[in-house]
Design a protein around this motif. Structure first.
Motif, PDB file in Angstrom:
ATOM      1  N   VAL A  12     -68.369 -52.933 -16.834  1.00 47.22           N
ATOM      2  CA  VAL A  12     -67.783 -53.318 -18.028  1.00 47.22           C
ATOM      3  C   VAL A  12     -68.598 -53.270 -19.325  1.00 47.22           C
ATOM      4  O   VAL A  12     -68.265 -53.071 -20.361  1.00 47.22           O
ATOM      5  CB  VAL A  12     -67.508 -54.975 -17.705  1.00 47.22           C
ATOM      6  N   VAL A  13     -70.023 -53.710 -19.138  1.00 46.84           N
ATOM      7  CA  VAL A  13     -70.986 -53.382 -20.237  1.00 46.84           C
ATOM      8  C   VAL A  13     -70.947 -52.189 -20.792  1.00 46.84           C
ATOM      9  O   VAL A  13     -70.864 -51.846 -22.161  1.00 46.84           O
ATOM     10  CB  VAL A  13     -72.394 -54.091 -19.985  1.00 46.84           C
ATOM     11  N   ASN A  14     -71.091 -51.070 -19.968  1.00 50.66           N
ATOM     12  CA  ASN A  14     -71.013 -49.750 -20.169  1.00 50.66           C
ATOM     13  C   ASN A  14     -69.905 -49.095 -21.117  1.00 50.66           C
ATOM     14  O   ASN A  14     -69.702 -48.480 -21.917  1.00 50.66           O
ATOM     15  CB  ASN A  14     -71.313 -48.711 -19.039  1.00 50.66           C
ATOM     16  N   LEU A  15     -68.618 -49.802 -20.330  1.00 52.08           N
ATOM     17  CA  LEU A  15     -67.371 -49.548 -20.985  1.00 52.08           C
ATOM     18  C   LEU A  15     -67.094 -50.025 -22.358  1.00 52.08           C
ATOM     19  O   LEU A  15     -66.615 -49.353 -23.445  1.00 52.08           O
ATOM     20  CB  LEU A  15     -66.121 -50.028 -19.999  1.00 52.08           C
ATOM     21  N   VAL A  16     -67.527 -51.256 -22.708  1.00 47.40           N
ATOM     22  CA  VAL A  16     -67.544 -51.969 -23.954  1.00 47.40           C
ATOM     23  C   VAL A  16     -68.295 -51.138 -24.634  1.00 47.40           C
ATOM     24  O   VAL A  16     -67.996 -50.658 -26.072  1.00 47.40           O
ATOM     25  CB  VAL A  16     -67.690 -53.254 -24.089  1.00 47.40           C
ATOM     26  N   LEU A  17     -69.630 -50.694 -24.681  1.00 47.93           N
ATOM     27  CA  LEU A  17     -70.318 -50.088 -25.347  1.00 47.93           C
ATOM     28  C   LEU A  17     -70.054 -48.714 -25.689  1.00 47.93           C
ATOM     29  O   LEU A  17     -70.240 -48.265 -26.780  1.00 47.93           O
ATOM     30  CB  LEU A  17     -71.969 -50.168 -24.824  1.00 47.93           C
ATOM     31  N   THR A  18     -69.462 -47.961 -24.705  1.00 47.19           N
ATOM     32  CA  THR A  18     -69.160 -46.589 -24.915  1.00 47.19           C
ATOM     33  C   THR A  18     -67.658 -46.668 -25.891  1.00 47.19           C
ATOM     34  O   THR A  18     -67.684 -45.774 -26.625  1.00 47.19           O
ATOM     35  CB  THR A  18     -68.672 -45.942 -23.372  1.00 47.19           C
ATOM     36  N   GLY A  19     -67.078 -47.682 -25.448  1.00 43.68           N
ATOM     37  CA  GLY A  19     -65.706 -47.621 -26.593  1.00 43.68           C
ATOM     38  C   GLY A  19     -66.257 -47.830 -27.995  1.00 43.68           C
ATOM     39  O   GLY A  19     -65.697 -47.211 -28.985  1.00 43.68           O
ATOM     40  N   VAL A  20     -67.114 -48.599 -28.166  1.00 40.71           N
ATOM     41  CA  VAL A  20     -67.736 -49.139 -29.529  1.00 40.71           C
ATOM     42  C   VAL A  20     -68.353 -47.779 -30.044  1.00 40.71           C
ATOM     43  O   VAL A  20     -68.291 -47.380 -31.410  1.00 40.71           O
ATOM     44  CB  VAL A  20     -68.701 -50.164 -29.493  1.00 40.71           C
ATOM     45  N   HIS A  21     -69.051 -46.998 -29.205  1.00 39.65           N
ATOM     46  CA  HIS A  21     -69.724 -45.701 -29.325  1.00 39.65           C
ATOM     47  C   HIS A  21     -68.665 -44.698 -29.956  1.00 39.65           C
ATOM     48  O   HIS A  21     -68.941 -43.904 -30.894  1.00 39.65           O
ATOM     49  CB  HIS A  21     -70.521 -45.299 -28.489  1.00 39.65           C
ATOM     50  N   VAL A  22     -67.772 -44.696 -29.265  1.00 39.31           N
ATOM     51  CA  VAL A  22     -66.580 -43.758 -29.489  1.00 39.31           C
ATOM     52  C   VAL A  22     -65.904 -43.863 -30.975  1.00 39.31           C
ATOM     53  O   VAL A  22     -65.890 -42.915 -31.838  1.00 39.31           O
ATOM     54  CB  VAL A  22     -65.397 -43.356 -28.596  1.00 39.31           C
ATOM     55  N   VAL A  23     -65.904 -45.050 -31.119  1.00 43.35           N
ATOM     56  CA  VAL A  23     -65.464 -45.515 -32.556  1.00 43.35           C
ATOM     57  C   VAL A  23     -66.091 -45.032 -33.733  1.00 43.35           C
ATOM     58  O   VAL A  23     -65.768 -44.696 -34.767  1.00 43.35           O
ATOM     59  CB  VAL A  23     -65.239 -47.314 -32.524  1.00 43.35           C
ATOM     60  N   PHE A  24     -67.547 -45.346 -33.503  1.00 43.12           N
ATOM     61  CA  PHE A  24     -68.554 -45.014 -34.501  1.00 43.12           C
ATOM     62  C   PHE A  24     -68.481 -43.417 -34.529  1.00 43.12           C
ATOM     63  O   PHE A  24     -68.558 -42.639 -35.732  1.00 43.12           O
ATOM     64  CB  PHE A  24     -70.019 -45.430 -33.951  1.00 43.12           C
ATOM     65  N   ILE A  25     -68.327 -42.542 -33.474  1.00 42.13           N
ATOM     66  CA  ILE A  25     -68.265 -41.033 -33.581  1.00 42.13           C
ATOM     67  C   ILE A  25     -67.125 -40.859 -34.472  1.00 42.13           C
ATOM     68  O   ILE A  25     -67.127 -39.828 -34.978  1.00 42.13           O
ATOM     69  CB  ILE A  25     -68.289 -40.655 -32.188  1.00 42.13           C
ATOM     70  N   LEU A  26     -65.858 -41.256 -34.119  1.00 40.30           N
ATOM     71  CA  LEU A  26     -64.443 -40.960 -35.033  1.00 40.30           C
ATOM     72  C   LEU A  26     -64.834 -41.439 -36.222  1.00 40.30           C
ATOM     73  O   LEU A  26     -64.231 -40.521 -37.168  1.00 40.30           O
ATOM     74  CB  LEU A  26     -63.427 -41.696 -34.394  1.00 40.30           C
ATOM     75  N   PHE A  27     -65.497 -42.492 -36.614  1.00 42.19           N
ATOM     76  CA  PHE A  27     -65.748 -42.858 -38.039  1.00 42.19           C
ATOM     77  C   PHE A  27     -66.802 -41.685 -38.726  1.00 42.19           C
ATOM     78  O   PHE A  27     -66.254 -41.196 -39.797  1.00 42.19           O
ATOM     79  CB  PHE A  27     -66.682 -44.237 -38.152  1.00 42.19           C
ATOM     80  N   ILE A  28     -67.667 -41.132 -37.966  1.00 43.91           N
ATOM     81  CA  ILE A  28     -68.505 -40.219 -38.469  1.00 43.91           C
ATOM     82  C   ILE A  28     -67.702 -38.920 -38.801  1.00 43.91           C
ATOM     83  O   ILE A  28     -67.881 -38.343 -39.845  1.00 43.91           O
ATOM     84  CB  ILE A  28     -69.594 -39.863 -37.560  1.00 43.91           C
ATOM     85  N   ILE A  29     -66.982 -38.431 -37.752  1.00 44.60           N
ATOM     86  CA  ILE A  29     -66.044 -37.533 -38.095  1.00 44.60           C
ATOM     87  C   ILE A  29     -65.244 -37.498 -39.148  1.00 44.60           C
ATOM     88  O   ILE A  29     -65.087 -36.665 -40.235  1.00 44.60           O
ATOM     89  CB  ILE A  29     -65.277 -37.227 -36.757  1.00 44.60           C
ATOM     90  N   VAL A  30     -64.499 -38.493 -39.281  1.00 43.56           N
ATOM     91  CA  VAL A  30     -63.534 -38.744 -40.324  1.00 43.56           C
ATOM     92  C   VAL A  30     -64.119 -38.598 -41.800  1.00 43.56           C
ATOM     93  O   VAL A  30     -63.758 -38.208 -42.500  1.00 43.56           O
ATOM     94  CB  VAL A  30     -62.765 -40.125 -40.254  1.00 43.56           C
ATOM     95  N   MET A  31     -65.328 -39.458 -41.837  1.00 45.60           N
ATOM     96  CA  MET A  31     -66.147 -39.557 -43.123  1.00 45.60           C
ATOM     97  C   MET A  31     -66.835 -38.293 -43.249  1.00 45.60           C
ATOM     98  O   MET A  31     -66.879 -37.814 -44.744  1.00 45.60           O
ATOM     99  CB  MET A  31     -67.161 -40.512 -43.090  1.00 45.60           C
ATOM    100  N   GLY A  32     -67.168 -37.339 -42.638  1.00 47.10           N
ATOM    101  CA  GLY A  32     -67.666 -36.188 -42.581  1.00 47.10           C
ATOM    102  C   GLY A  32     -66.541 -35.181 -43.231  1.00 47.10           C
ATOM    103  O   GLY A  32     -66.774 -34.248 -44.005  1.00 47.10           O
ATOM    104  N   PHE A  33     -65.437 -34.884 -42.710  1.00 49.60           N
ATOM    105  CA  PHE A  33     -64.452 -34.205 -43.016  1.00 49.60           C
ATOM    106  C   PHE A  33     -63.668 -34.658 -44.411  1.00 49.60           C
ATOM    107  O   PHE A  33     -63.314 -33.827 -45.329  1.00 49.60           O
ATOM    108  CB  PHE A  33     -63.211 -34.233 -41.882  1.00 49.60           C
ATOM    109  N   ALA A  34     -63.642 -36.011 -44.783  1.00 58.90           N
ATOM    110  CA  ALA A  34     -63.282 -36.515 -45.882  1.00 58.90           C
ATOM    111  C   ALA A  34     -64.236 -36.144 -47.008  1.00 58.90           C
ATOM    112  O   ALA A  34     -63.651 -35.764 -48.245  1.00 58.90           O
ATOM    113  CB  ALA A  34     -63.208 -37.914 -45.685  1.00 58.90           C
ATOM    114  N   HIS A  35     -65.178 -36.224 -46.928  1.00 58.09           N
ATOM    115  CA  HIS A  35     -66.345 -35.932 -47.989  1.00 58.09           C
ATOM    116  C   HIS A  35     -67.034 -34.729 -47.944  1.00 58.09           C
ATOM    117  O   HIS A  35     -68.244 -34.589 -49.056  1.00 58.09           O
ATOM    118  CB  HIS A  35     -67.290 -37.209 -47.927  1.00 58.09           C
ATOM    119  N   GLY A  36     -66.913 -33.984 -47.068  1.00 62.25           N
ATOM    120  CA  GLY A  36     -67.742 -32.699 -47.038  1.00 62.25           C
ATOM    121  C   GLY A  36     -66.804 -31.559 -47.815  1.00 62.25           C
ATOM    122  O   GLY A  36     -65.865 -31.652 -48.452  1.00 62.25           O
TER     123      GLY A  36
END
Length: 393
Positions: free
Chosen positions: A15-39
């Motif tokens: 459960v802990v791994n699932l929560v942390l992984t979910g939050v981590h995926v959100v961060f990754i998607l945030f980075i991807i969106v910001m990179g494409f938006a400002h790149g």
């Protein structure tokens, strides 16, 4: 923290791994969106300093691509941890392959998108190797908050990766501890949480010590060479298992092993020859001809093996498709990437391998024989029988 979490039940740690992984995926998607938006797509082919850095989409050619692939191959470790959880899923024959295949595809897509967004944010020669994403936004007006968010996400990603790695490694130590390959103390299962508590604690301390006293580059290269070698061995094992086995279950008659072993040895030598030519042969038409000829020999070897040696068994549910082409391609790629690593990595890997072999010869062989003779392994805590006890059920 990871050791304490995994010392509890697998359900809680999952459960802990699932929560942390979910939050981590959100961060990754945030980075991807910001990179494409400002790149800027022009950064994919232009350097920041044209006078000192080559340009183009492949500024350092194919050699640079493969050298980079060998260095970051450690990004693809961890999927084997899924297979160590076979005792803890209801349908391992169905769920384990699906979990491994699905996670590989998903992570590959995310890695490619992150690499593309990073390359669009900055030219390759302006990227900060210590903090590429956060550094890319730190110097932009009004983007300091993005850098802080990325830094927090990176820290969370380290914790998530550590916990996932420890989850699989602790179960692995538990299993081989039961057979006596490592001290049976590591196979000790907590009676309340049914988890390998000693293995989890040992891995937590070992991981902390390595992180504290070892340089990151040394660890990365050592993990990369170890991962490549393990994947090479697994690919060969897939060929051996599929082409050498019991064609008639229950008959007790195994097919001769020498055709598969001969193919494994010959194809490995061909891959090594190609790698050595790539690394050391002088450039020019002669090198291109030698590489093309070696590649043609590799293809011919696979074609001949497929035509002359029938498969000894068919997988019941899941199996590697495209036999023997897929494992042969894996062998070739792993050998080629191994040739891209530096000499100190091989020296360290040699010392580690020598230690493992000596430990196995002088301890594991005798201890596992004694464990088999005794029919159980004492986990060091009151004579608990651990030979048939699962590492968390």
């Amino acid at each position: 923290m990871g050791g304490r979490t995994h010392a509890r039940s697998t359900k809680e740690s999952s459960v802990v791994n699932l929560v942390l992984t979910g939050v981590h995926v959100v961060f990754i998607l945030f980075i991807i969106v910001m990179g494409f938006a400002h790149g800027d797509a022009r950064n994919l082919s232009r350097p920041a300093d044209p006078a000192h850095s080559p340009g183009g989409f492949f500024p350092h050619g194919a050699a640079g691509v493969f050298n980079g692939a060998a260095a970051v191959y450690l990004s693809y470790i961890g999927y084997d941890a899924v297979s160590t959880m076979a005792e803890e899923v209801e349908r391992p024959d169905r769920d384990i392959p699906a979990g491994v295949s699905g996670s590989v595809v998903l992570v590959t897509v995310l890695y490619c998108l992150m690499a593309t967004s990073m390359s669009m944010l900055l030219p390759y020669d302006a990227i900060d190797p210590e903090a590429p994403f956060s550094g890319a936004f730190k110097g932009r007006d009004g983007m300091a908050w993005v850098s802080n968010v990325i830094g927090a996400g990176a820290s969370l990603g380290i914790l998530t990766s550590l916990m996932v790695a420890m989850l699989g490694q602790a179960r692995y130590l538990c299993v081989i501890g039961r057979s006596g390959v490592v001290p049976a103390w590591l196979a000790r299962v907590d009676p309340r949480t049914a988890t390998p508590i000693n293995a989890s604690a040992f891995l937590g301390l070992l991981t902390a010590a390595l992180a504290l006293f070892t340089e990151l580059d040394v660890l990365l290269n050592l993990v990369s060479i170890g991962t490549l070698f393990v994947f090479y061995m697994v690919a060969n094992a897939v060929v051996y298992r599929r082409y050498v086995g019991d064609p008639c279950p229950g008959s007790g008659q195994k097919r001769r092993a020498w055709p598969a072993l001969a193919f494994i040895a010959a194809f490995s030598l061909i891959a090594i020859s190609f790698t050595l030519l790539w690394q050391f042969a002088p450039g020019g038409a002669a090198k291109v001809g030698l590489l093309s000829g070696t590649a043609a020999v590799a293809v011919a070897a696979v074609v001949a093996f497929q035509a002359l040696v029938p498969q000894a068994r068919e997988p019941e549910l899941w199996g590697v498709p495209g036999m023997p082409w897929v494992p042969a391609a894996s062998v070739f790629l792993n050998v080629f990437l191994l040739g891209s690593l530096d000499r100190p990595s091989y020296v360290r890997f040699g010392f580690f391998s020598a230690f493992a072999v000596l430990f196995y010869v002088f301890y594991s062989v005798h201890a596992s024989y004694d464990a088999e003779e005794g029919g159980a392994v004492d986990g060091g805590g009151g004579g608990d029988k651990l030979q048939d006890q699962g590492c968390d059920v």
